[in-house]
Design an enzyme around this catalytic site. Structure first.
Site, PDB file in Angstrom:
ATOM      1  N   ASN A  10       0.839  -1.195   0.000  1.00 19.81           N
ATOM      2  CA  ASN A  10       0.000   0.000   0.000  1.00 19.81           C
ATOM      3  C   ASN A  10       0.881   1.254   0.000  1.00 19.81           C
ATOM      4  OD1 ASN A  10      -1.636   2.208   0.773  1.00 19.81           O
ATOM      5  ND2 ASN A  10      -3.060   0.860   1.840  1.00 19.81           N
ATOM      6  N   PRO A  11       0.942   1.972  -1.128  1.00 23.40           N
ATOM      7  CA  PRO A  11       1.808   3.150  -1.197  1.00 23.40           C
ATOM      8  C   PRO A  11       1.392   4.251  -0.220  1.00 23.40           C
ATOM      9  CG  PRO A  11       0.442   2.988  -3.179  1.00 23.40           C
ATOM     10  CD  PRO A  11       0.227   1.729  -2.392  1.00 23.40           C
ATOM     11  N   ASP A  69      -0.734  -4.213  11.267  1.00 16.71           N
ATOM     12  CA  ASP A  69      -2.108  -4.593  11.022  1.00 16.71           C
ATOM     13  C   ASP A  69      -2.962  -3.600  11.793  1.00 16.71           C
ATOM     14  OD1 ASP A  69      -3.801  -6.309   9.550  1.00 16.71           O
ATOM     15  OD2 ASP A  69      -4.393  -7.328  11.380  1.00 16.71           O
ATOM     16  N   PHE A 149      -7.488   7.157   3.356  1.00 17.07           N
ATOM     17  CA  PHE A 149      -7.891   5.908   2.722  1.00 17.07           C
ATOM     18  C   PHE A 149      -8.644   5.074   3.739  1.00 17.07           C
ATOM     19  CE2 PHE A 149      -3.686   5.574   4.495  1.00 17.07           C
ATOM     20  CZ  PHE A 149      -3.641   4.354   5.116  1.00 17.07           C
ATOM     21  N   GLY A 150      -9.110   3.913   3.321  1.00 18.35           N
ATOM     22  CA  GLY A 150      -9.819   3.024   4.244  1.00 18.35           C
ATOM     23  C   GLY A 150     -11.104   3.664   4.747  1.00 18.35           C
ATOM     24  N   HIS A 177      -3.839   6.422  15.127  1.00 24.17           N
ATOM     25  CA  HIS A 177      -3.394   5.137  15.648  1.00 24.17           C
ATOM     26  C   HIS A 177      -2.070   4.730  15.011  1.00 24.17           C
ATOM     27  CE1 HIS A 177      -5.931   5.060  12.160  1.00 24.17           C
ATOM     28  NE2 HIS A 177      -5.432   3.894  11.791  1.00 24.17           N
TER      29      HIS A 177
END
Length: 193
Positions: A10-11, A69, A149-150, A177
């Site tokens: 993931n860049p 993660d 993102f996400g 986080h």
């Protein structure tokens, strides 16, 4: 300059971590070491998944590396999507589909409390070190913003009236986080250079 492999393709994540390292250590991604396979994520916890991915890269590519993660844990959904955050709506890792499913599952829920939890597993000199970060907030009703993102467009951190997707990368990293966990990682790595 010393380099270390971030076990991700993931860049956005590579860029986020590189910014925090301020050029002190070069961050290389999986493509840079010729790794194009999907890393294993078969563990039931975020910490164990981070560890599993880091050891896989270390053992198969013989490099010092770290993996992270991250999970979004929503109280009203008993901690879901949690360890399945990236593939909540299926194996395609589709951010839009994941957000749509989350918002659909939150329909009618008054308790919007949620948190992002990140664990970084670093393997250096054959030893593993873990670093964690958590940010509390809530899931809003509609997407806002186009940065990040996400789940960033639907997550509003406590103390702010904007989502992560409405913040600059620098502002988000200062409270996020991942930012917390990476700062702990960076402080450790600086003792190694």
């Amino acid at each position: 300059m010393q380099s270390i492999v971030f076990a991700t393709g993931n860049p956005n994540k590579i860029s986020e971590v590189s910014q925090l390292l301020e050029g002190k250590i070069e961050i290389r991604g999986l493509k840079d070491i010729g790794c194009d396979e999907v890393l294993p994520e078969t563990s039931p916890t975020i910490a164990a998944n981070a560890s599993e991915k880091a050891w896989y890269v270390h053992n198969n590519y013989k490099v010092d590396c770290f993996s992270e993660d991250t999970g979004l844990e929503v109280d009203a959904l008993n901690g879901e999507p949690g360890v399945y955050s990236a593939r909540y709506a299926g194996p395609a890792h589709d951010d839009e589909a994941n957000m749509s499913l989350l918002l659909a599952n939150m329909k009618g829920e008054e308790d919007r409390r949620a948190r992002f939890h990140t664990v970084i597993s670093l393997i250096i000199d054959g030893k593993e070190h873990q670093f964690e970060g958590t940010v509390e907030g809530q899931i809003i009703h509609h997407k806002k913003g186009n940065q990040g993102f996400g789940y960033d467009p639907v997550f509003m951190p406590d103390g702010f009236n904007r989502t992560f997707a409405q913040m600059s990368a620098e502002e988000k990293s200062s409270i996020s986080h991942r930012g917390q966990a990476v700062r702990k990682l960076v402080a450790f790595l600086k003792t190694k250079v």
